[in-house]
Design an enzyme around this catalytic site. Structure first.
Site, PDB file in Angstrom:
ATOM      1  N   HIS A   1     -39.682 -39.012   8.457  1.00  0.00           N
ATOM      2  CA  HIS A   1     -40.511 -38.668   7.537  1.00  0.00           C
ATOM      3  C   HIS A   1     -41.997 -37.954   8.186  1.00  0.00           C
ATOM      4  CE1 HIS A   1     -38.122 -40.226   4.215  1.00  0.00           C
ATOM      5  NE2 HIS A   1     -38.423 -41.144   4.433  1.00  0.00           N
TER       6      HIS A   1
HETATM    7  C1  TV1 Z   1     -46.436 -52.594   1.070  1.00  0.00           C
HETATM    8  C2  TV1 Z   1     -45.996 -53.719   0.610  1.00  0.00           C
HETATM    9  C3  TV1 Z   1     -45.701 -51.261   1.169  1.00  0.00           C
HETATM   10  C4  TV1 Z   1     -44.805 -53.428  -0.253  1.00  0.00           C
HETATM   11  C5  TV1 Z   1     -43.736 -49.873   0.024  1.00  0.00           C
HETATM   12  C6  TV1 Z   1     -40.864 -48.385  -1.413  1.00  0.00           C
HETATM   13  C7  TV1 Z   1     -44.518 -51.122   0.099  1.00  0.00           C
HETATM   14  C8  TV1 Z   1     -42.706 -49.776  -0.552  1.00  0.00           C
HETATM   15  C9  TV1 Z   1     -44.136 -52.243  -0.260  1.00  0.00           C
HETATM   16  C10 TV1 Z   1     -42.080 -48.680  -0.954  1.00  0.00           C
HETATM   17  C11 TV1 Z   1     -42.391 -51.130  -1.310  1.00  0.00           C
HETATM   18  C12 TV1 Z   1     -41.553 -46.456  -0.979  1.00  0.00           C
HETATM   19  C13 TV1 Z   1     -43.521 -44.171  -2.196  1.00  0.00           C
HETATM   20  C14 TV1 Z   1     -45.241 -43.912  -3.891  1.00  0.00           C
HETATM   21  C15 TV1 Z   1     -45.183 -42.425  -2.380  1.00  0.00           C
HETATM   22  C16 TV1 Z   1     -44.802 -43.841  -2.355  1.00  0.00           C
HETATM   23  C17 TV1 Z   1     -37.823 -45.251   7.687  1.00  0.00           C
HETATM   24  C18 TV1 Z   1     -46.452 -42.004  -4.389  1.00  0.00           C
HETATM   25  C19 TV1 Z   1     -40.905 -52.408  -2.612  1.00  0.00           C
HETATM   26  C20 TV1 Z   1     -37.330 -44.244   7.097  1.00  0.00           C
HETATM   27  C21 TV1 Z   1     -40.114 -44.920   2.859  1.00  0.00           C
HETATM   28  C22 TV1 Z   1     -40.028 -45.288   1.384  1.00  0.00           C
HETATM   29  C23 TV1 Z   1     -38.705 -44.854   3.442  1.00  0.00           C
HETATM   30  C24 TV1 Z   1     -41.667 -44.677   0.789  1.00  0.00           C
HETATM   31  C25 TV1 Z   1     -38.523 -44.654   4.926  1.00  0.00           C
HETATM   32  C26 TV1 Z   1     -41.751 -45.290  -0.590  1.00  0.00           C
HETATM   33  C27 TV1 Z   1     -37.217 -44.349   5.616  1.00  0.00           C
HETATM   34  N1  TV1 Z   1     -40.443 -47.087  -1.383  1.00  0.00           N
HETATM   35  N2  TV1 Z   1     -42.934 -52.329  -1.139  1.00  0.00           N
HETATM   36  N3  TV1 Z   1     -42.536 -47.495  -0.477  1.00  0.00           N
HETATM   37  N4  TV1 Z   1     -46.335 -42.738  -3.563  1.00  0.00           N
HETATM   38  N5  TV1 Z   1     -43.100 -44.677  -1.021  1.00  0.00           N
HETATM   39  O1  TV1 Z   1     -42.527 -44.311  -3.170  1.00  0.00           O
HETATM   40  O2  TV1 Z   1     -36.706 -43.169   5.039  1.00  0.00           O
HETATM   41  O3  TV1 Z   1     -36.188 -45.469   5.249  1.00  0.00           O
HETATM   42  O4  TV1 Z   1     -41.145 -51.254  -2.266  1.00  0.00           O
HETATM   43 ZN    ZN Z   2     -34.756 -44.656   4.462  1.00  0.00          ZN
END
Ligand code: TV1
Ligand code: ZN
Ligand code: CA
Length: 395
Positions: free
Chosen positions: A147
């Site tokens: 990303h």
């Molecule tokens: C801290 C503590 C951060 C608990 C993040 C899930 C946390 C997430 C957390 C989380 C979580 C996301 C969004 C919302 C964008 C945000 C490595 C508008 C239980 C490659 C990245 C996902 C995936 C990001 C990365 C996503 C990869 N989901 N708990 N955060 N904002 N962010 O939705 O592709 O795997 O979830």
């Molecule tokens: Zn992922």
């Protein structure tokens, strides 16, 4: 050990950095760098290391990172304290969020710059071994951070090691195929190569805008169709719904990548193996078993072009380790010679105690199955759409 020997006629290299695994994003953050330690403990206790060239990854230099990232961004990233600085020096809640650094997804943690340089260093080393023909398959489980943008952190990714590695590959190969089986859309890699026809990107992901991150990667998103853009039609997106099964995914993967391979004729492959597409993942929503996930690696290997294998997402560490260890076995072609029972001397063995067996057996299921919302009709439409896009691709 299991009498695992080097594969005949080709060479596999394994790029790790034990220092990388010691970093923490924070107690509750889903990204756990120690899943790399679990993976390596399985790989080593099965004796797979004897069949590969093992390298401790260099840390990438500032100049290397600058081949994709802006210096403004890198300079800000480099202001995070080094590994040996006391914690409260930087843990300042009033610090402004710049370049998307410091929010909950992409926290600023101790040793962040070192962590990023190690991840990128492993992937770039892997690319160099492919370029020099010293490796036919190079494995960098610490990479796959798809990303990250030129001047922005995003979704747990700060430095786009994949883009950096592909830029290396482009020095020696005319065409690189990027394949991404992480449950999230590989938006950073796609965007970086939007204007070239030397890289084709294919991402399989859960697609549900406004609900599931990052919300991009619809079926019709095939790269900017501006008049003189050679990169148009070179981005392929496979948007999926919750609960896809091994059977459906394997069929789709073979159809899509089979067609792409015939039309684009890649000279090298970069495969991102995010393990959050497995069943039971903390963030993912699919029903893939280790078999279905690993079948993608086996299919790519059979295409017979040099390949880098990256890690990526994966938020149920024991499942991540099982998948990546099994995929390492596929790379060295020993998957049929491995005992399903986890070796007694495996460090961190306790983490796997809930599994009857480590390596896939038919009765063994990862996680509670999710309701499958992918219809056969929709999957057919997707394959047909890919066929239409590929008619615009001429090499
Ligand atoms: C801290 C503590 C951060 C608990 C993040 C899930 C946390 C997430 C957390 C989380 C979580 C996301 C969004 C919302 C964008 C945000 C490595 C508008 C239980 C490659 C990245 C996902 C995936 C990001 C990365 C996503 C990869 N989901 N708990 N955060 N904002 N962010 O939705 O592709 O795997 O979830
Ligand atoms: Zn992922
Ligand atoms: Ca993906």
């Amino acid at each position: 050990t299991y009498g695992i020997t080097r594969p005949k006629g080709y060479n596999v290299s394994f790029h790790t950095n034990p220092e990388m695994e010691k970093h923490h994003f924070g107690q509750t953050h889903p990204m756990k760098p120690w899943r790399l330690t679990l993976t390596k403990s399985l790989v080593m206790s099965y004796g797979m290391s004897f069949a590969m060239d093992n390298y401790i990854a260099r840390t990438a230099t500032y100049e290397e990172l600058e081949s994709f990232h802006s210096s403004d961004y890198l300079d800000y990233l480099a202001t995070t304290p080094a590994d040996d600085t006391p914690r409260d020096d930087y843990d300042n809640p009033d610090r402004p969020v710049k370049f998307n650094l410091g929010g909950s997804d992409c926290p600023l943690f101790q040793g962040l710059y070192d962590y990023c340089s190690m991840s990128a260093g492993g992937s770039m080393d892997a690319a160099r071994k492919i370029c020099s023909k010293q490796s036919d398959i190079a494995i960098a489980w610490g990479g796959g951070l798809h990303h990250a943008k030129r001047s922005e952190a995003s979704g747990f990714c700060y430095i786009n090691d994949i883009v950096l590695a592909i830029l290396q590959l482009l020095r020696c190969f005319p065409r690189v195929l990027y394949i991404d089986i992480d449950v999230h859309h590989g938006d950073g890699v796609e965007e970086a190569f939007f204007s070239t026809d030397r890289v084709m990107t294919v991402s399989f992901h859960k697609y549900q805008p406004d609900v599931f991150f990052p919300g991009t990667g619809g079926l019709d998103d095939n790269g900017p169709k501006s008049e003189h853009n050679p990169g148009a039609h070179h981005a392929i997106n496979i948007p999926l719904n919750d609960g896809i099964t091994d059977e459906q995914y394997e069929h789709l993967f073979r159809s899509v990548i089979g067609q792409v391979n015939e039309r684009f004729r890649p000279s090298a492959i970069a495969l991102q193996c995010g393990a959050d597409s497995l069943a039971g993942d903390r963030l993912g929503r699919f029903n893939l078993q280790v078999q279905g996930h690993a079948a993608c690696v086996a299919f790519c290997k059979k295409l017979g072009v040099p390949m880098i294998i990256f890690g990526g997402g994966g938020y149920t560490p024991r499942n991540v380790a099982r998948a990546w260890a099994f995929e390492t076995a596929i790379a060295i072609d020993c998957q049929d010679r491995i005992d399903p029972v986890i070796p007694a001397h495996t460090p961190w063995r306790d983490h796997f105690q809930h599994e009857a067996a480590l390596f896939p057996t038919l009765e063994q299921i990862l996680g509670e199955p999710r309701n499958n919302k992918n219809t056969a009709k929709r999957l057919q439409e997707i394959v047909a759409h890919v066929g239409e896009q590929l008619r615009f691709v001429n090499i």
